[in-house]
Scaffold this active site. Structure first.
Site, PDB file in Angstrom:
ATOM      1  N   SER A 118       0.824  -1.203   0.000  1.00 46.86           N
ATOM      2  CA  SER A 118       0.000   0.000   0.000  1.00 46.86           C
ATOM      3  C   SER A 118       0.860   1.255   0.000  1.00 46.86           C
ATOM      4  O   SER A 118       0.362   2.337  -0.285  1.00 46.86           O
ATOM      5  CB  SER A 118      -0.849   0.061   1.270  1.00 46.86           C
ATOM      6  N   GLU A 151      -4.652  -0.679  -8.990  1.00 41.14           N
ATOM      7  CA  GLU A 151      -3.724   0.447  -9.178  1.00 41.14           C
ATOM      8  C   GLU A 151      -2.376  -0.169  -9.549  1.00 41.14           C
ATOM      9  O   GLU A 151      -1.780  -0.889  -8.735  1.00 41.14           O
ATOM     10  CB  GLU A 151      -3.638   1.254  -7.870  1.00 41.14           C
TER      11      GLU A 151
HETATM   12  N1  LIG Z   1      -5.857  -5.065   4.032  1.00 39.19           N
HETATM   13  C1  LIG Z   1      -6.078  -4.143   3.114  1.00 39.19           C
HETATM   14  O1  LIG Z   1      -7.154  -3.524   3.068  1.00 39.19           O
HETATM   15  C2  LIG Z   1      -5.036  -3.857   2.071  1.00 39.19           C
HETATM   16  C3  LIG Z   1      -5.439  -3.175   0.904  1.00 39.19           C
HETATM   17  C4  LIG Z   1      -4.505  -2.975  -0.111  1.00 39.19           C
HETATM   18  C5  LIG Z   1      -3.202  -3.412   0.059  1.00 39.19           C
HETATM   19  N2  LIG Z   1      -2.820  -4.055   1.207  1.00 39.19           N
HETATM   20  C6  LIG Z   1      -1.441  -4.546   1.303  1.00 39.19           C
HETATM   21  O2  LIG Z   1      -1.448  -5.947   1.073  1.00 39.19           O
HETATM   22  C7  LIG Z   1      -0.394  -6.572   1.804  1.00 39.19           C
HETATM   23  C8  LIG Z   1      -0.976  -7.645   2.689  1.00 39.19           C
HETATM   24  O3  LIG Z   1      -1.897  -7.069   3.581  1.00 39.19           O
HETATM   25  P1  LIG Z   1      -2.988  -7.923   4.357  1.00 39.19           P
HETATM   26  O4  LIG Z   1      -3.973  -6.956   4.890  1.00 39.19           O
HETATM   27  O5  LIG Z   1      -3.431  -9.066   3.502  1.00 39.19           O
HETATM   28  O6  LIG Z   1      -2.100  -8.497   5.581  1.00 39.19           O
HETATM   29  P2  LIG Z   1      -2.410  -9.740   6.514  1.00 39.19           P
HETATM   30  O7  LIG Z   1      -1.724  -9.459   7.799  1.00 39.19           O
HETATM   31  O8  LIG Z   1      -3.857 -10.074   6.512  1.00 39.19           O
HETATM   32  O9  LIG Z   1      -1.650 -10.965   5.785  1.00 39.19           O
HETATM   33  C9  LIG Z   1      -0.254 -11.013   5.634  1.00 39.19           C
HETATM   34  C10 LIG Z   1       0.137 -12.461   5.435  1.00 39.19           C
HETATM   35  O10 LIG Z   1       1.528 -12.495   5.096  1.00 39.19           O
HETATM   36  C11 LIG Z   1       2.069 -13.648   5.698  1.00 39.19           C
HETATM   37  N3  LIG Z   1       3.530 -13.554   5.748  1.00 39.19           N
HETATM   38  C12 LIG Z   1       4.304 -12.844   6.608  1.00 39.19           C
HETATM   39  N4  LIG Z   1       5.612 -13.064   6.329  1.00 39.19           N
HETATM   40  C13 LIG Z   1       5.654 -13.913   5.270  1.00 39.19           C
HETATM   41  C14 LIG Z   1       6.704 -14.520   4.534  1.00 39.19           C
HETATM   42  N5  LIG Z   1       7.985 -14.304   4.826  1.00 39.19           N
HETATM   43  N6  LIG Z   1       6.382 -15.356   3.521  1.00 39.19           N
HETATM   44  C15 LIG Z   1       5.093 -15.605   3.212  1.00 39.19           C
HETATM   45  N7  LIG Z   1       4.047 -15.055   3.873  1.00 39.19           N
HETATM   46  C16 LIG Z   1       4.329 -14.236   4.886  1.00 39.19           C
HETATM   47  C17 LIG Z   1       1.392 -13.684   7.073  1.00 39.19           C
HETATM   48  O11 LIG Z   1       1.529 -14.960   7.667  1.00 39.19           O
HETATM   49  C18 LIG Z   1      -0.043 -13.323   6.697  1.00 39.19           C
HETATM   50  O12 LIG Z   1      -0.791 -14.475   6.373  1.00 39.19           O
HETATM   51  C19 LIG Z   1       0.312  -5.451   2.554  1.00 39.19           C
HETATM   52  O13 LIG Z   1       1.421  -5.036   1.802  1.00 39.19           O
HETATM   53  C20 LIG Z   1      -0.744  -4.365   2.635  1.00 39.19           C
HETATM   54  O14 LIG Z   1      -0.183  -3.072   2.739  1.00 39.19           O
HETATM   55  C21 LIG Z   1      -3.720  -4.291   2.208  1.00 39.19           C
END
Ligand SMILES: NC(=O)c1ccc[n+]([C@@H]2O[C@H](COP(=O)([O-])OP(=O)(O)OC[C@H]3O[C@@H](n4cnc5c(N)ncnc54)[C@H](O)[C@@H]3O)[C@@H](O)[C@H]2O)c1
Length: 294
Positions: A118, A151
């Protein structure tokens, strides 16, 4: 492109895997723990059930979507045959740089490496690899199966052909791609976060209450959700972290987070995920029960 690997199976990773698998791609979902992957598969099945109930897909399509997804906790094996790797792991710069080094070492030479970050610089992530031209931002919105926008963020050295492939691929997924350049917050969060921050400043200064601020923005601006409720959904800690990225990246005080936001995060009031933010939520529910903030 046929084989897609998704790194991270949390909120975004399972949604991204769902959408690729639904459109016939062979998806390998990678996470650090099998329990997390099992949980992701349960979530995907539940979300597919919802699509079946709404007649968006058939039972057969649900079954074929699930059969298109395999899981592993071994990142090197997980990316070995990929045409595209989409990284959706936890938003932490060092963690992502480490994952990209691994993806770069084990994915085929022609494979495109995309991140769903993000706020972290695509150019910085690309510089951790030996293929910066093949690194790009592919930023899906939450919930991924529902939200239309992707995006697409060009890093400093992203090759034109790579951008074109990701634009085409996004359309194949039924999404609407929008190509932007790599500056702090890209477009979505550069505009959204100052609006949320201004709503929090408005509350902090006593101009209006939580519901009044959200109602003005919902009914007056036709936003589906007010900015304070949206902040609760995103997570107040995530909002704070993105504002810090904007503040540091631009060096402009206009991005300074509201002291109220800083305090709420310090107090562990993070929104939906902690059960309390500007509103109160029951465990496992995203429905705002009442205004929590006093
Ligand atoms: N949640 C949102 O609304 C949103 C929206 C757009 C973008 N994002 C972006 O998407 C990404 C993920 O966000 P999220 O909300 O899904 O987070 P989340 O915490 O729900 O999930 C993250 C996952 O990554 C895993 N993880 C951590 N280290 C790892 C590794 N070394 N190898 C493999 N997996 C690993 C964790 O175990 C977890 O399952 C982030 O970069 C966030 O900024 C989030």
């Amino acid at each position: 492109m046929k084989n897609i690997s998704i790194i991270g199976s949390g909120t975004m990773g399972n949604g991204i895997a769902h959408v690729f698998a639904q459109h016939g791609f062979a998806v390998t979902l990678v996470d650090i723990a099998q329990a997390q992957l099992d949980k992701a598969l349960v979530t995907i099945a539940k979300n597919l059930d919802r699509q079946v109930a709404k007649a968006v897909i058939t039972e057969e399509q649900k079954a074929s979507t699930l059969s298109n997804i395999s899981t592993t906790t071994d990142i090197s094996a997980g990316v070995a045959g990929a045409d595209l790797v989409g990284e959706a792991a936890t938003e932490n710069t060092e963690l992502k740089l480490d994952i990209f080094r691994k993806m770069d070492a084990h994915a085929p030479e022609a494979c495109i490496l995309a991140t769903n970050t993000s706020s972290i610089s695509i150019t910085k992530i690309a510089a951790a690899t030996k293929r910066p031209g093949k690194v790009i931002g592919m930023h899906f919105m939450n919930p991924v199966p529902v939200m239309k926008l992707v995006e697409i963020i060009n890093g400093y050295g992203t090759e034109t052909g790579v951008t074109e492939s990701i634009v085409e691929l996004s359309r194949t997924l039924g999404k609407i791609p929008c190509v932007v350049n790599d500056y702090p917050g890209f477009v979505a969060n550069r505009i959204l976060m100052p609006m949320i921050n201004e709503a929090i400043c408005t509350l902090h200064e006593g101009v209006a209450g939580v519901e009044e601020i959200d109602t003005v923005m919902k009914l007056g601006m036709a936003h589906p959700m007010g900015p304070l409720q949206l902040a609760d959904f995103i997570g107040l800690d995530v909002c704070l972290a993105i504002l810090r990225v904007l503040q540091e990246g631009f060096g402009n005080p206009k991005y300074a987070p509201s002291p109220l936001l800083v305090n709420m995060v310090a107090a562990g009031k993070l929104g939906v995920k902690s059960g309390e933010g500007f509103y109160r939520y029951e465990a496992g529910s995203k429905e705002a029960k009442a205004v929590y903030f006093r």
